[in-house]
Design an enzyme around this catalytic site. Structure first.
Site, PDB file in Angstrom:
ATOM      1  N   ASP A   1      38.905  34.580   5.067  1.00 49.07           N
ATOM      2  CA  ASP A   1      38.879  36.048   4.945  1.00 49.07           C
ATOM      3  C   ASP A   1      40.255  36.685   4.810  1.00 49.07           C
ATOM      4  O   ASP A   1      40.489  37.793   5.301  1.00 49.07           O
ATOM      5  CB  ASP A   1      38.121  36.678   6.130  1.00 49.07           C
ATOM      6  CG  ASP A   1      36.640  36.340   6.109  1.00 49.07           C
ATOM      7  OD1 ASP A   1      36.089  36.152   5.012  1.00 49.07           O
ATOM      8  OD2 ASP A   1      36.044  36.269   7.203  1.00 49.07           O
TER       9      ASP A   1
ATOM     10  N   GLY B   1      41.467  37.055   1.672  1.00 48.34           N
ATOM     11  CA  GLY B   1      41.385  37.732   0.382  1.00 48.34           C
ATOM     12  C   GLY B   1      41.598  36.877  -0.848  1.00 48.34           C
ATOM     13  O   GLY B   1      41.715  37.408  -1.950  1.00 48.34           O
ATOM     14  N   LYS B   2      41.630  35.564  -0.704  1.00 53.39           N
ATOM     15  CA  LYS B   2      41.886  34.682  -1.857  1.00 53.39           C
ATOM     16  C   LYS B   2      40.840  34.872  -2.957  1.00 53.39           C
ATOM     17  O   LYS B   2      41.176  35.029  -4.127  1.00 53.39           O
ATOM     18  CB  LYS B   2      41.917  33.212  -1.414  1.00 53.39           C
ATOM     19  CG  LYS B   2      42.989  32.877  -0.400  1.00 53.39           C
ATOM     20  CD  LYS B   2      42.937  31.411   0.023  1.00 53.39           C
ATOM     21  CE  LYS B   2      41.663  31.008   0.712  1.00 53.39           C
ATOM     22  NZ  LYS B   2      41.505  31.475   2.096  1.00 53.39           N
ATOM     23  N   THR B   3      39.574  34.855  -2.576  1.00 50.99           N
ATOM     24  CA  THR B   3      38.488  34.970  -3.550  1.00 50.99           C
ATOM     25  C   THR B   3      38.482  36.362  -4.179  1.00 50.99           C
ATOM     26  O   THR B   3      38.318  36.498  -5.400  1.00 50.99           O
ATOM     27  CB  THR B   3      37.143  34.674  -2.869  1.00 50.99           C
ATOM     28  OG1 THR B   3      37.196  33.354  -2.317  1.00 50.99           O
ATOM     29  CG2 THR B   3      35.991  34.764  -3.846  1.00 50.99           C
ATOM     30  N   TYR B   4      38.682  37.375  -3.380  1.00 49.51           N
ATOM     31  CA  TYR B   4      38.707  38.758  -3.863  1.00 49.51           C
ATOM     32  C   TYR B   4      39.817  38.948  -4.902  1.00 49.51           C
ATOM     33  O   TYR B   4      39.584  39.475  -5.995  1.00 49.51           O
ATOM     34  CB  TYR B   4      38.900  39.708  -2.678  1.00 49.51           C
ATOM     35  CG  TYR B   4      38.994  41.156  -3.065  1.00 49.51           C
ATOM     36  CD1 TYR B   4      37.859  41.883  -3.410  1.00 49.51           C
ATOM     37  CD2 TYR B   4      40.230  41.800  -3.081  1.00 49.51           C
ATOM     38  CE1 TYR B   4      37.951  43.220  -3.772  1.00 49.51           C
ATOM     39  CE2 TYR B   4      40.330  43.135  -3.433  1.00 49.51           C
ATOM     40  CZ  TYR B   4      39.187  43.841  -3.780  1.00 49.51           C
ATOM     41  OH  TYR B   4      39.293  45.162  -4.141  1.00 49.51           O
TER      42      TYR B   4
ATOM     43  N   LYS C   1      37.631  25.578  -8.302  1.00 47.62           N
ATOM     44  CA  LYS C   1      37.860  25.271  -6.896  1.00 47.62           C
ATOM     45  C   LYS C   1      37.214  23.917  -6.659  1.00 47.62           C
ATOM     46  O   LYS C   1      36.004  23.763  -6.812  1.00 47.62           O
ATOM     47  CB  LYS C   1      37.233  26.356  -6.009  1.00 47.62           C
ATOM     48  CG  LYS C   1      37.521  26.209  -4.540  1.00 47.62           C
ATOM     49  CD  LYS C   1      37.014  27.447  -3.786  1.00 47.62           C
ATOM     50  CE  LYS C   1      37.384  27.370  -2.318  1.00 47.62           C
ATOM     51  NZ  LYS C   1      36.988  28.604  -1.601  1.00 47.62           N
TER      52      LYS C   1
ATOM     53  N   SER D   1      33.031  24.976   1.107  1.00 48.42           N
ATOM     54  CA  SER D   1      32.052  24.778   2.164  1.00 48.42           C
ATOM     55  C   SER D   1      31.580  26.130   2.688  1.00 48.42           C
ATOM     56  O   SER D   1      32.136  27.167   2.339  1.00 48.42           O
ATOM     57  CB  SER D   1      32.663  23.940   3.286  1.00 48.42           C
ATOM     58  OG  SER D   1      33.861  24.529   3.737  1.00 48.42           O
TER      59      SER D   1
ATOM     60  N   ASP E   1      31.789  31.511  -3.298  1.00 42.60           N
ATOM     61  CA  ASP E   1      33.074  32.010  -3.803  1.00 42.60           C
ATOM     62  C   ASP E   1      33.052  32.076  -5.327  1.00 42.60           C
ATOM     63  O   ASP E   1      33.514  33.058  -5.922  1.00 42.60           O
ATOM     64  CB  ASP E   1      34.228  31.124  -3.351  1.00 42.60           C
ATOM     65  CG  ASP E   1      34.572  31.271  -1.884  1.00 42.60           C
ATOM     66  OD1 ASP E   1      33.961  32.128  -1.203  1.00 42.60           O
ATOM     67  OD2 ASP E   1      35.448  30.529  -1.403  1.00 42.60           O
TER      68      ASP E   1
END
Length: 105
Positions: free
Chosen positions: A9, A11-14, A34, A38, A52
Site C-alpha cells: 500500500d 502506491g506502486k500499482t496506482y 509483474k 500474491s 494488481d
C-alpha cells in the site's frame, strides 16, 4: 522502467497505472509485467484474478491481456516466494523470462 517500493500500500500499482495511462494516451506502446503476485481473490469459477494487473489494465486503458501481465499468481496474502511454497507452485524463472521477452518483441 521499473516501479519499486518496499511495503504494501505504498502506491506502486496506482502509480504504474497512471504512468501507463499517460504513455498509452501519448501513443507510446508500453506493457505491464509483474513476475509474481500474491494476495489475489478468486472469481466465481474459482480462478485467481491478478488484482494488481487488473487495476493497472483498467486504470491505464491498455489492451494487453491479463494472462501476459503476470505468469505466477497466488492466493495467499504473504510474500510471493512464501505463497509459492505454501501453494506448491514455485516460480520458474525460464517462464518469467519467456513472458517478459514476448512483451518486448
Amino acid at each position: 522502467m521499473f516501479i519499486i517500493g518496499t511495503g504494501t500500500d505504498v502506491g506502486k500499482t496506482y502509480v504504474t497505472g497512471l504512468i501507463l495511462k499517460k504513455l498509452n494516451e501519448s501513443g507510446i506502446k508500453a506493457a505491464y509485467y509483474k513476475a509474481a503476485m500474491s494476495g489475489n481473490d478468486k472469481d466465481s469459477d474459482g480462478n485467481l484474478i491478478p488484482g494488481d494487473a487488473l487495476h493497472v489494465k483498467n486504470a491505464s486503458g491498455i489492451s494487453q491481456s491479463l494472462d501476459s501481465m503476470c505468469p505466477f499468481i497466488y492466493e495467499n496474502a504473504v510474500s510471493p516466494h512464501l505463497a509459492a511454497k505454501i501453494e506448491g507452485y514455485e516460480v520458474d524463472m525460464d517462464e518469467v523470462y519467456d513472458g517478459f521477452n514476448q512483451l518486448i518483441d
